[in-house]
Write an enzyme that holds these catalytic residues in place. Sequence first.
Site, short mmCIF file in Angstrom:
data_model
loop_
_atom_site.label_atom_id
_atom_site.label_comp_id
_atom_site.label_asym_id
_atom_site.label_seq_id
_atom_site.Cartn_x
_atom_site.Cartn_y
_atom_site.Cartn_z
N LYS A 177 -7.45 8.34 14.23
CA LYS A 177 -8.33 7.18 14.08
C LYS A 177 -8.08 6.49 12.74
O LYS A 177 -6.92 6.20 12.42
CB LYS A 177 -9.80 7.60 14.28
CG LYS A 177 -10.05 8.18 15.67
CD LYS A 177 -11.52 8.32 16.01
CE LYS A 177 -12.17 9.49 15.39
NZ LYS A 177 -13.53 9.76 15.89
N CYS A 216 -10.56 14.46 0.96
CA CYS A 216 -10.63 13.72 2.22
C CYS A 216 -11.06 14.60 3.38
O CYS A 216 -11.45 14.09 4.43
CB CYS A 216 -9.29 13.08 2.53
SG CYS A 216 -8.81 11.79 1.35
N GLY A 276 -9.11 8.04 4.51
CA GLY A 276 -10.47 8.56 4.37
C GLY A 276 -10.83 9.63 5.39
O GLY A 276 -10.14 9.84 6.39
N GLU A 296 -4.04 6.22 -12.20
CA GLU A 296 -4.18 5.92 -13.63
C GLU A 296 -5.21 6.82 -14.29
O GLU A 296 -5.23 6.95 -15.53
CB GLU A 296 -4.56 4.45 -13.82
CG GLU A 296 -5.91 4.05 -13.27
CD GLU A 296 -5.86 3.63 -11.81
OE1 GLU A 296 -6.83 3.02 -11.36
OE2 GLU A 296 -4.85 3.94 -11.13
N LYS A 310 3.87 6.66 -8.20
CA LYS A 310 2.83 6.06 -9.05
C LYS A 310 1.59 6.94 -8.96
O LYS A 310 0.88 6.94 -7.97
CB LYS A 310 2.47 4.64 -8.62
CG LYS A 310 1.60 3.93 -9.68
CD LYS A 310 0.60 2.97 -9.09
CE LYS A 310 -0.64 3.61 -8.54
NZ LYS A 310 -1.51 4.23 -9.59
N GLU A 343 -2.35 9.08 4.29
CA GLU A 343 -3.46 10.03 4.45
C GLU A 343 -4.66 9.37 3.82
O GLU A 343 -4.73 9.20 2.60
CB GLU A 343 -3.12 11.36 3.77
CG GLU A 343 -4.00 12.50 4.25
CD GLU A 343 -4.98 12.99 3.20
OE1 GLU A 343 -6.00 12.29 2.99
OE2 GLU A 343 -4.74 14.04 2.60
N GLY A 380 -5.63 7.74 9.02
CA GLY A 380 -4.26 7.64 8.55
C GLY A 380 -3.19 7.60 9.61
O GLY A 380 -3.47 7.64 10.83
N GLU A 396 -17.43 7.39 3.93
CA GLU A 396 -16.99 8.44 3.01
C GLU A 396 -17.62 8.22 1.63
O GLU A 396 -17.43 7.16 1.02
CB GLU A 396 -15.46 8.42 2.90
CG GLU A 396 -14.90 9.54 2.04
CD GLU A 396 -13.39 9.55 2.02
OE1 GLU A 396 -12.79 10.63 2.09
OE2 GLU A 396 -12.80 8.45 1.93
#
Length: 530
Positions: A484, A307, A275, A201, A198, A273, A487, A414
């Site tokens: 941390k 990221c 921030g 969008e 996916k 994976e 991810g 972030e």
Amino acid sequence: MRVPADGIKVSLQRKGLLFQDHYRRPSFVQWTDKSSSATRDPERITVTNPANGKQLCTVDAASSEEVEWAVSHAQTTFDSGTWSKASSIHRSSVLSRLADSLQRRIPDMARIDTLQTGRPIREMNAQMTRLPDWLSYYAALLRTNQGFVAPTQGKLLNYIQRVPLGVVAQITPFNHPLFIAIKKIAPALAAGNSVIVKPSELTPISLLEFANLTQEAGLPDGVLTILPGYGHTTGKQLATHSLVRKVDITAGTRTGRGVGAIVGSNLAALTAELGGKAPILIFDDADVVSAVNGVAFAAFVASGQTCVSGARIIIQENIYEFFMTEFLKKVESIAQGMSDPMDERCSMGSIISPHHLNRIDDTVARRQSGTILTGGKRMLGKSLLDHFDFSRGSFYPPTVISDVDVSHELWQEEIFGPVVVVKKFSTESEGVRLANASKYGLGAGVWTQDLSRAHRVAADIDAGLVWVNTHHRNDPSSPWGGMKESGIGRENGIEALEAYSQSKSIIVNVASAAESRTDDWFSGEQKRYG
């Protein structure tokens, strides 16, 4: 949404021969109830160029019924064994052909991703040239990766196979539409899975076009399916589906937590994976020219929408003033070089959407501390290079803010834009403490000419990736992932291939029949169990 010749029906009109005006719903869905609401006209996603606000195309969003059909079709394909049980050599050959097909379309893909992301064509040309390497790497790994025989006691042969997981779902972001997708798709296909992706969008076009290449490369129908849609509907349905045995997502940490909770309840695997708020430590013995150039790249490539963007610049006090003088000169040159992203001279492109632009602008405006040294407001004027009108799109200048408290939002959260905070430090231990003063741990950078210090500091920083005297280097063989709240799991390398498979231990008694007859547990003799 797979796009073979007998797959998705698309309009014949093409935009500049790059992509379709409209991407229609998947054709593999076979409606049993023609009166069902699912057969009505699907919801359409409008894909827009964020640099000028113009519509690029429309894409049919997958309905709930179509997601269900896609998963079912992928599972049927997996069970058939046409790909899941194909030899490693065959899968390797298909991936190699797919790499060749992609290589021929690199210029087109670069233009597509520039149009749908607003990133400079120069950036996308450089990035796209590496994409076939991921497919080629896993093709090579299939031919060279060796199996394993476990040590056992007695006359037993215990060999270990790696077998695919089944149907796997991948949810990819807007910032590197094709690059991150290929990073995930390559090991998943190499392992023998049926893959459903996916895309964001906001940026689905290049992945839909990539799907066109798979049939000519020899990938069986149903092995790779692209399902455009929204995260809260299509993405959530994929993540919750009981047949999906792994979810691989690149997203913000909040989204990753939600997906992780869902996937865990299904006892499925997860790679996430998430921030980042990458620190960059510049020590007083660093080559300042190289460091300025490297930090500028780390901070402002992709308009800071990565990221691993170098968002926290931490400079040793002895060179702080000199470094900042040179760095601000560099930042100003980047701002002056901003223009139409399709212009080869463009230094930095747009933000992905007005929504994201407003979020960045609001975050900077409501800051609890800090002094803006440059930038800090949405760009509305015209380019000095080509007179491109920034007010037509979502542009934000490279922004540098000093004196931000480490407990405040600008330091901790972030921003995902071209905004960096700078702070000075005195000792090595203080620099490391500031670098680790974050809930994130994806990427980090160290600039020093002291070899011992480079290794020492890299070991002490809590991050899955640490670059020394460079930044954002990436290779299919190099593990990529965070610590941390950045991810779980790793992309790239052998780790990724193994994460898309599972071990199967086969233990064979190789003793003769005569020897085996004496192995009777219930005879009363003392025997070793196992």
